[in-house]
Design a protein around this motif. Structure first.
Motif, PDB file in Angstrom:
ATOM      1  N   ALA A 180      -1.122   4.848   2.419  1.00  0.00           N
ATOM      2  CA  ALA A 180      -0.197   5.453   3.356  1.00  0.00           C
ATOM      3  C   ALA A 180      -1.039   5.873   4.595  1.00  0.00           C
ATOM      4  N   GLY A 181      -0.234   5.878   5.707  1.00  0.00           N
ATOM      5  CA  GLY A 181      -0.864   6.125   7.096  1.00  0.00           C
ATOM      6  C   GLY A 181       0.048   5.575   8.285  1.00  0.00           C
ATOM      7  N   SER A 182      -0.261   6.180   9.564  1.00  0.00           N
ATOM      8  CA  SER A 182       0.504   5.437  10.668  1.00  0.00           C
ATOM      9  C   SER A 182      -0.124   4.320  10.990  1.00  0.00           C
ATOM     10  N   GLU A 183      -1.414   3.914  10.751  1.00  0.00           N
ATOM     11  CA  GLU A 183      -2.186   2.930  11.357  1.00  0.00           C
ATOM     12  C   GLU A 183      -2.376   1.695  10.055  1.00  0.00           C
ATOM     13  N   TYR A 184      -1.807   0.512  10.407  1.00  0.00           N
ATOM     14  CA  TYR A 184      -1.728  -0.669   9.468  1.00  0.00           C
ATOM     15  C   TYR A 184      -3.266  -0.927   9.261  1.00  0.00           C
ATOM     16  N   ILE A 185      -3.431  -0.972   7.677  1.00  0.00           N
ATOM     17  CA  ILE A 185      -4.852  -1.495   7.233  1.00  0.00           C
ATOM     18  C   ILE A 185      -4.530  -2.483   6.380  1.00  0.00           C
ATOM     19  N   LEU A 200       1.533   1.015   2.442  1.00  0.00           N
ATOM     20  CA  LEU A 200       2.697   1.635   3.310  1.00  0.00           C
ATOM     21  C   LEU A 200       1.780   2.004   4.489  1.00  0.00           C
ATOM     22  N   THR A 201       0.554   1.473   4.638  1.00  0.00           N
ATOM     23  CA  THR A 201      -0.015   1.838   6.000  1.00  0.00           C
ATOM     24  C   THR A 201       0.667   1.180   7.127  1.00  0.00           C
ATOM     25  N   GLY A 202       0.714   1.840   8.261  1.00  0.00           N
ATOM     26  CA  GLY A 202       1.616   1.389   9.469  1.00  0.00           C
ATOM     27  C   GLY A 202       3.192   1.292   9.172  1.00  0.00           C
ATOM     28  N   ASN A 203       3.553   1.925   7.927  1.00  0.00           N
ATOM     29  CA  ASN A 203       5.092   1.977   7.755  1.00  0.00           C
ATOM     30  C   ASN A 203       5.197   3.212   7.135  1.00  0.00           C
ATOM     31  N   THR A 204       4.553   4.298   7.530  1.00  0.00           N
ATOM     32  CA  THR A 204       4.758   5.624   6.896  1.00  0.00           C
ATOM     33  C   THR A 204       5.175   6.419   8.116  1.00  0.00           C
ATOM     34  N   SER A 205       6.602   6.766   8.218  1.00  0.00           N
ATOM     35  CA  SER A 205       6.989   7.736   9.258  1.00  0.00           C
ATOM     36  C   SER A 205       6.598   8.972   8.920  1.00  0.00           C
ATOM     37  N   LEU A 206       6.691   9.935  10.101  1.00  0.00           N
ATOM     38  CA  LEU A 206       6.232  11.369   9.876  1.00  0.00           C
ATOM     39  C   LEU A 206       7.537  12.019   9.209  1.00  0.00           C
ATOM     40  N   VAL A 207       8.865  11.453   9.306  1.00  0.00           N
ATOM     41  CA  VAL A 207       9.946  11.797   8.766  1.00  0.00           C
ATOM     42  C   VAL A 207       9.704  11.833   7.207  1.00  0.00           C
ATOM     43  N   SER A 208       9.421  10.822   6.714  1.00  0.00           N
ATOM     44  CA  SER A 208       9.026  10.319   5.246  1.00  0.00           C
ATOM     45  C   SER A 208       7.787  11.115   4.471  1.00  0.00           C
ATOM     46  N   LEU A 209       6.995  11.283   5.535  1.00  0.00           N
ATOM     47  CA  LEU A 209       5.755  11.946   5.139  1.00  0.00           C
ATOM     48  C   LEU A 209       5.825  12.687   4.183  1.00  0.00           C
ATOM     49  N   PRO A 210       6.553  13.972   4.563  1.00  0.00           N
ATOM     50  CA  PRO A 210       6.626  15.254   3.480  1.00  0.00           C
ATOM     51  C   PRO A 210       6.908  14.853   2.223  1.00  0.00           C
ATOM     52  N   ALA A 211       8.117  14.015   2.096  1.00  0.00           N
ATOM     53  CA  ALA A 211       8.708  13.702   0.870  1.00  0.00           C
ATOM     54  C   ALA A 211       7.776  12.740   0.076  1.00  0.00           C
ATOM     55  N   LEU A 212       7.125  11.856   0.726  1.00  0.00           N
ATOM     56  CA  LEU A 212       6.134  10.702  -0.010  1.00  0.00           C
ATOM     57  C   LEU A 212       4.928  11.673  -0.743  1.00  0.00           C
ATOM     58  N   ILE A 213       4.376  12.787   0.151  1.00  0.00           N
ATOM     59  CA  ILE A 213       3.647  13.501  -0.446  1.00  0.00           C
ATOM     60  C   ILE A 213       3.790  14.237  -1.539  1.00  0.00           C
ATOM     61  N   GLY A 251       7.339   6.068 -14.869  1.00  0.00           N
ATOM     62  CA  GLY A 251       7.786   7.431 -14.202  1.00  0.00           C
ATOM     63  C   GLY A 251       6.697   8.192 -13.793  1.00  0.00           C
ATOM     64  N   THR A 252       5.323   7.720 -13.936  1.00  0.00           N
ATOM     65  CA  THR A 252       4.176   8.342 -13.767  1.00  0.00           C
ATOM     66  C   THR A 252       3.977   8.587 -12.203  1.00  0.00           C
ATOM     67  N   LYS A 253       3.761   9.918 -11.858  1.00  0.00           N
ATOM     68  CA  LYS A 253       3.498  10.098 -10.549  1.00  0.00           C
ATOM     69  C   LYS A 253       2.368   9.311  -9.772  1.00  0.00           C
ATOM     70  N   PRO A 254       2.644   8.760  -8.442  1.00  0.00           N
ATOM     71  CA  PRO A 254       1.370   7.796  -7.955  1.00  0.00           C
ATOM     72  C   PRO A 254       0.230   8.749  -7.455  1.00  0.00           C
ATOM     73  N   ILE A 255      -0.711   8.078  -7.229  1.00  0.00           N
ATOM     74  CA  ILE A 255      -1.718   8.762  -6.491  1.00  0.00           C
ATOM     75  C   ILE A 255      -1.670   7.946  -4.924  1.00  0.00           C
ATOM     76  N   ILE A 256      -1.695   8.912  -3.977  1.00  0.00           N
ATOM     77  CA  ILE A 256      -1.333   8.450  -2.778  1.00  0.00           C
ATOM     78  C   ILE A 256      -2.822   8.627  -1.786  1.00  0.00           C
ATOM     79  N   ILE A 257      -3.365   7.347  -1.498  1.00  0.00           N
ATOM     80  CA  ILE A 257      -4.324   7.333  -0.634  1.00  0.00           C
ATOM     81  C   ILE A 257      -4.214   7.334   0.848  1.00  0.00           C
ATOM     82  N   PHE A 258      -4.740   8.190   1.719  1.00  0.00           N
ATOM     83  CA  PHE A 258      -4.629   8.110   3.252  1.00  0.00           C
ATOM     84  C   PHE A 258      -6.179   7.653   3.649  1.00  0.00           C
ATOM     85  N   PRO A 259      -6.408   6.148   3.770  1.00  0.00           N
ATOM     86  CA  PRO A 259      -7.602   5.919   4.141  1.00  0.00           C
ATOM     87  C   PRO A 259      -8.131   5.905   5.464  1.00  0.00           C
ATOM     88  N   ASP A 260      -7.240   6.504   6.347  1.00  0.00           N
ATOM     89  CA  ASP A 260      -7.510   6.530   7.953  1.00  0.00           C
ATOM     90  C   ASP A 260      -7.749   7.994   8.496  1.00  0.00           C
TER      91      ASP A 260
END
Length: 321
Positions: free
Chosen positions: A210-215, A229-242, A171-180
């Motif tokens: 995460a991010g819009s461009e696949y890495i 989740l890079t290339g598979n992060t929609s703008l709709v889901s982005l706020p909830a994911l963050i 149940g530990t919250k994740p660290i989310i990285i946006f490398p792009d």
């Protein structure tokens, strides 16, 4: 009911800033209805924001025909105010075509956009060397509101999405990285090694890219701890994911601004751009942290330095709690 049209077609970070100001205006003015002109690729996040009541979608590749069709739809409403947050020729033309009693633009507008305004708001005390949020806040006094952020940014999608897959088994919250990032010189190359260190130090932690461009990531990170989740992060889901993250680690990018706006702890990695102007807003917030590369060159910023700084920051936060 006061009708306001905001024109801010792009980009993601700038739109987030605009949404923060829109939410503040809504908090100040209870009878305010906000409409927004936005590019098609960014429309989902504006449509999901509860500060915005109506969205007009601008197709950048629609040509003259598409532009005229858009403005025909916009002109069906008579607005009390039209705010051009963008300040460029295209947004100036949109301002000119909209029906509005008072058309307001930025003092730092370009490309002749000032020709389409009845009024231009002054720049903040820092002038052109001000953060984008401070510049946009200068529109607030037009509606008798203070030029300061008020209220919180909320997205309708946040409560609807099931993102339990992002959590670890404990149940530990994740660290989310946006490398792009949009520009090559703003992309730090050490995220793979940093991920290895983060996974190694805490077996209960999950790290998500995460991010819009696949890495493509070839490293054999354990599936229980790593999710790409890079290339598979929609703008709709982005706020909830963050919002689900414990930390967001990112380059200078749109997701950085969104994470800061949502109150999530942010570690932003900066190269040639000035974090005082382009960093998480406000830079003095207790959960906003920046690491800037030596002489603005991200190639000179080592993984060891970033990891060490991150550990010290977390230790400092933990000691205060």
């Amino acid at each position: 009911m006061t009708e306001l049209l905001i024109i801010k077609p792009s980009s993601l970070g700038d739109i987030v800033h605009g949404l923060q100001v829109a939410a503040s205006l809504k908090a100040h003015c209870k009878d305010l209805r906000i409409s927004w002109i936005v590019r098609d690729v960014f429309a989902p996040i504006v449509r999901a924001c509860d500060a915005v009541d109506c969205v007009y979608v601008f197709d950048r590749h629609g040509g003259t025909k598409g532009f005229l069709k858009l403005m025909k739809e916009v002109r069906k409403t008579k607005f009390d105010y039209v705010f051009d947050f963008q300040g460029l020729l295209r947004s100036g033309l949109m301002t000119s075509r909209a029906h509005g009693n008072l058309k307001v633009g930025r003092s730092d507008c370009r490309e002749g956009a000032h020709l389409f305004y009845k009024k231009r708001v002054p720049l903040p005390e820092g002038g052109r060397r001000s953060h984008a949020v401070d510049i946009l806040l200068q529109f607030c006094p037009i509606l008798d509101a203070k030029p300061e952020l008020k209220g919180n940014l909320h997205f309708r999608s946040a409560e609807k999405l099931n993102l339990t897959f992002a959590d670890s088994k404990t149940g530990t919250k994740p660290i989310i990285i946006f490398p792009d990032s949009r520009r090559e010189e703003k992309k730090w190359g050490g995220f793979k090694q940093l991920t290895e260190l983060l996974i190694r130090e805490d077996k209960t932690r999950k790290v998500i890219w995460a991010g819009s461009e696949y890495i493509h990531e070839r490293s054999a990170f354990p599936p229980s701890q790593f999710l790409n989740l890079t290339g598979n992060t929609s703008l709709v889901s982005l706020p909830a994911l963050i919002k689900r993250a414990d930390w967001v680690i990112t380059n200078d990018s749109g997701p950085m601004h969104l994470a800061a706006a949502l109150g999530v702890k942010v570690l932003a990695i900066f190269g040639p751009t000035d974090p005082r102007l382009f960093g998480p807003y406000p830079l003095t917030a207790p959960n906003h942290f920046v690491i800037q590369a030596p002489v603005g060159d991200l190639k000179l910023l080592t993984v060891k330095e970033v990891y060490s700084r991150f550990k010290k920051i977390r230790e400092g936060i933990n000691s205060k709690s």
